[in-house]
Motif scaffolding. Structure first.
Motif, PDB file in Angstrom:
ATOM      1  N   GLY A   1      -7.243  29.580   8.495  1.00  0.00           N
ATOM      2  CA  GLY A   1      -8.456  28.841   8.014  1.00  0.00           C
ATOM      3  C   GLY A   1      -7.872  28.588   6.879  1.00  0.00           C
ATOM      4  O   GLY A   1      -7.610  29.106   5.823  1.00  0.00           O
ATOM      5  N   GLY A   2      -8.644  27.908   5.768  1.00  0.00           N
ATOM      6  CA  GLY A   2      -9.387  27.814   4.968  1.00  0.00           C
ATOM      7  C   GLY A   2     -10.006  26.888   4.762  1.00  0.00           C
ATOM      8  O   GLY A   2     -10.341  25.997   5.347  1.00  0.00           O
ATOM      9  N   LEU A   3      -9.922  26.181   2.996  1.00  0.00           N
ATOM     10  CA  LEU A   3     -10.533  25.475   2.459  1.00  0.00           C
ATOM     11  C   LEU A   3      -9.492  24.543   2.048  1.00  0.00           C
ATOM     12  O   LEU A   3      -9.054  24.734   1.349  1.00  0.00           O
ATOM     13  CB  LEU A   3     -11.676  25.848   1.390  1.00  0.00           C
ATOM     14  CG  LEU A   3     -11.784  25.055  -0.223  1.00  0.00           C
ATOM     15  CD1 LEU A   3     -12.896  24.292   1.180  1.00  0.00           C
ATOM     16  CD2 LEU A   3     -12.293  25.712  -1.366  1.00  0.00           C
ATOM     17  N   VAL A   4      -9.660  23.129   2.096  1.00  0.00           N
ATOM     18  CA  VAL A   4      -9.211  22.484   1.555  1.00  0.00           C
ATOM     19  C   VAL A   4      -9.638  20.849   1.272  1.00  0.00           C
ATOM     20  O   VAL A   4     -10.507  20.700   2.497  1.00  0.00           O
ATOM     21  CB  VAL A   4      -8.431  21.506   3.659  1.00  0.00           C
ATOM     22  CG1 VAL A   4      -9.132  21.532   4.240  1.00  0.00           C
ATOM     23  CG2 VAL A   4      -7.051  20.905   3.056  1.00  0.00           C
ATOM     24  N   GLN A   5      -9.272  20.097   0.981  1.00  0.00           N
ATOM     25  CA  GLN A   5     -10.319  18.792   0.660  1.00  0.00           C
ATOM     26  C   GLN A   5     -10.412  17.727   1.574  1.00  0.00           C
ATOM     27  O   GLN A   5      -8.950  18.035   3.248  1.00  0.00           O
ATOM     28  CB  GLN A   5      -9.439  18.293  -0.773  1.00  0.00           C
ATOM     29  CG  GLN A   5      -9.649  19.175  -2.199  1.00  0.00           C
ATOM     30  CD  GLN A   5      -9.102  17.873  -3.119  1.00  0.00           C
ATOM     31  OE1 GLN A   5      -8.430  17.580  -3.040  1.00  0.00           O
ATOM     32  NE2 GLN A   5      -9.766  18.060  -4.568  1.00  0.00           N
ATOM     33  N   THR A   6     -10.999  16.952   1.576  1.00  0.00           N
ATOM     34  CA  THR A   6     -10.668  15.333   2.583  1.00  0.00           C
ATOM     35  C   THR A   6      -9.519  14.604   2.459  1.00  0.00           C
ATOM     36  O   THR A   6      -8.918  14.834   1.710  1.00  0.00           O
ATOM     37  CB  THR A   6     -11.691  14.540   2.144  1.00  0.00           C
ATOM     38  OG1 THR A   6     -13.095  15.221   2.347  1.00  0.00           O
ATOM     39  CG2 THR A   6     -11.902  13.767   3.109  1.00  0.00           C
ATOM     40  N   GLY A   7      -9.095  15.058   3.751  1.00  0.00           N
ATOM     41  CA  GLY A   7      -7.862  14.038   3.417  1.00  0.00           C
ATOM     42  C   GLY A   7      -6.629  15.086   3.929  1.00  0.00           C
ATOM     43  O   GLY A   7      -5.667  14.670   4.275  1.00  0.00           O
ATOM     44  N   GLY A   8      -6.921  16.188   3.430  1.00  0.00           N
ATOM     45  CA  GLY A   8      -5.975  17.463   3.242  1.00  0.00           C
ATOM     46  C   GLY A   8      -5.586  17.688   4.961  1.00  0.00           C
ATOM     47  O   GLY A   8      -5.988  16.884   6.142  1.00  0.00           O
ATOM     48  N   SER A   9      -4.363  18.542   5.668  1.00  0.00           N
ATOM     49  CA  SER A   9      -4.108  19.365   6.295  1.00  0.00           C
ATOM     50  C   SER A   9      -4.278  20.976   6.877  1.00  0.00           C
ATOM     51  O   SER A   9      -3.923  21.378   5.786  1.00  0.00           O
ATOM     52  CB  SER A   9      -2.257  18.889   6.481  1.00  0.00           C
ATOM     53  OG  SER A   9      -2.195  17.105   6.920  1.00  0.00           O
ATOM     54  N   LEU A  10      -4.308  21.271   8.277  1.00  0.00           N
ATOM     55  CA  LEU A  10      -3.986  22.792   7.878  1.00  0.00           C
ATOM     56  C   LEU A  10      -3.124  22.757   9.249  1.00  0.00           C
ATOM     57  O   LEU A  10      -4.007  22.399   9.977  1.00  0.00           O
ATOM     58  CB  LEU A  10      -5.809  23.802   7.918  1.00  0.00           C
ATOM     59  CG  LEU A  10      -6.329  23.638   6.881  1.00  0.00           C
ATOM     60  CD1 LEU A  10      -7.893  24.384   6.894  1.00  0.00           C
ATOM     61  CD2 LEU A  10      -5.667  24.276   5.460  1.00  0.00           C
ATOM     62  N   ARG A  11      -2.681  24.080   9.660  1.00  0.00           N
ATOM     63  CA  ARG A  11      -1.908  24.653  10.969  1.00  0.00           C
ATOM     64  C   ARG A  11      -3.253  25.954  11.435  1.00  0.00           C
ATOM     65  O   ARG A  11      -2.618  26.274  10.690  1.00  0.00           O
ATOM     66  CB  ARG A  11      -0.754  24.901  11.085  1.00  0.00           C
ATOM     67  CG  ARG A  11      -0.214  24.655  12.160  1.00  0.00           C
ATOM     68  CD  ARG A  11       1.260  25.770  12.179  1.00  0.00           C
ATOM     69  NE  ARG A  11       2.089  25.022  13.888  1.00  0.00           N
ATOM     70  CZ  ARG A  11       3.195  25.708  13.411  1.00  0.00           C
ATOM     71  NH1 ARG A  11       3.743  26.933  12.462  1.00  0.00           N
ATOM     72  NH2 ARG A  11       3.804  25.857  14.266  1.00  0.00           N
ATOM     73  N   LEU A  12      -4.201  25.733  12.136  1.00  0.00           N
ATOM     74  CA  LEU A  12      -4.422  27.300  12.987  1.00  0.00           C
ATOM     75  C   LEU A  12      -3.268  27.314  13.755  1.00  0.00           C
ATOM     76  O   LEU A  12      -2.707  27.066  14.210  1.00  0.00           O
ATOM     77  CB  LEU A  12      -5.378  26.932  13.767  1.00  0.00           C
ATOM     78  CG  LEU A  12      -6.242  26.559  12.658  1.00  0.00           C
ATOM     79  CD1 LEU A  12      -8.036  26.303  13.803  1.00  0.00           C
ATOM     80  CD2 LEU A  12      -6.853  26.641  10.931  1.00  0.00           C
ATOM     81  N   SER A  13      -3.276  28.836  14.082  1.00  0.00           N
ATOM     82  CA  SER A  13      -2.435  29.934  14.855  1.00  0.00           C
ATOM     83  C   SER A  13      -3.607  31.056  15.881  1.00  0.00           C
ATOM     84  O   SER A  13      -4.128  31.384  15.392  1.00  0.00           O
ATOM     85  CB  SER A  13      -1.509  30.121  14.103  1.00  0.00           C
ATOM     86  OG  SER A  13      -0.706  29.424  13.474  1.00  0.00           O
ATOM     87  N   CYS A  14      -3.115  30.792  16.723  1.00  0.00           N
ATOM     88  CA  CYS A  14      -3.881  31.939  17.213  1.00  0.00           C
ATOM     89  C   CYS A  14      -2.548  32.951  18.747  1.00  0.00           C
ATOM     90  O   CYS A  14      -2.000  32.043  19.469  1.00  0.00           O
ATOM     91  CB  CYS A  14      -5.182  30.874  18.548  1.00  0.00           C
ATOM     92  SG  CYS A  14      -5.347  32.170  20.156  1.00  0.00           S
TER      93      CYS A  14
END
Length: 116
Positions: free
Chosen positions: A9-22
């Protein structure tokens, strides 16, 4: 004892991407349905996506075409790739496992914040 540990998780701007892992321990990962849920401030927790042991996937309408759930049974890990993020995606994201017996286990969550 089953443990689920989320990250990414984290802070990202609109239109950005993140990859969550579990990462899951204490269970036969490959036998279980895995999913992601989220809870925004002041709202109830909602289902986002799930993947079955044979890699069949389902998505909430609000994330279809933007989010992709996947799993790596060799690593006991489930992922959530989130693209084209929107401010309304801001929430704590929780990993969930449903065992063959129907028992649900949850991780502690990871915060995703999308700035406008």
């Amino acid at each position: 004892q089953v443990q689920l540990v989320e990250s990414g998780g984290g802070l990202v701007q609109t239109g950005g991407s993140l990859r969550l892992s579990c990462v899951v321990s204490g269970s036969i990962f490959s036998d279980n349905i895995m999913g992601w849920n989220r809870q925004a401030p002041g709202k109830q927790r909602e289902w986002v996506a799930r993947i079955t042991p044979n890699n069949s996937t389902e998505y909430h309408d609000s994330v279809k075409g933007r989010f992709t759930i996947s799993r790596d049974n060799a690593k006991n890990t489930v992922y959530l790739q989130m693209n084209n993020l929107k401010p309304e995606d801001t929430a704590v994201y929780y990993c969930k496992q449903i065992s063959k017996s129907g028992l649900a286990s949850w991780g502690q969550g990871t915060q995703v914040t999308v700035s406008s």
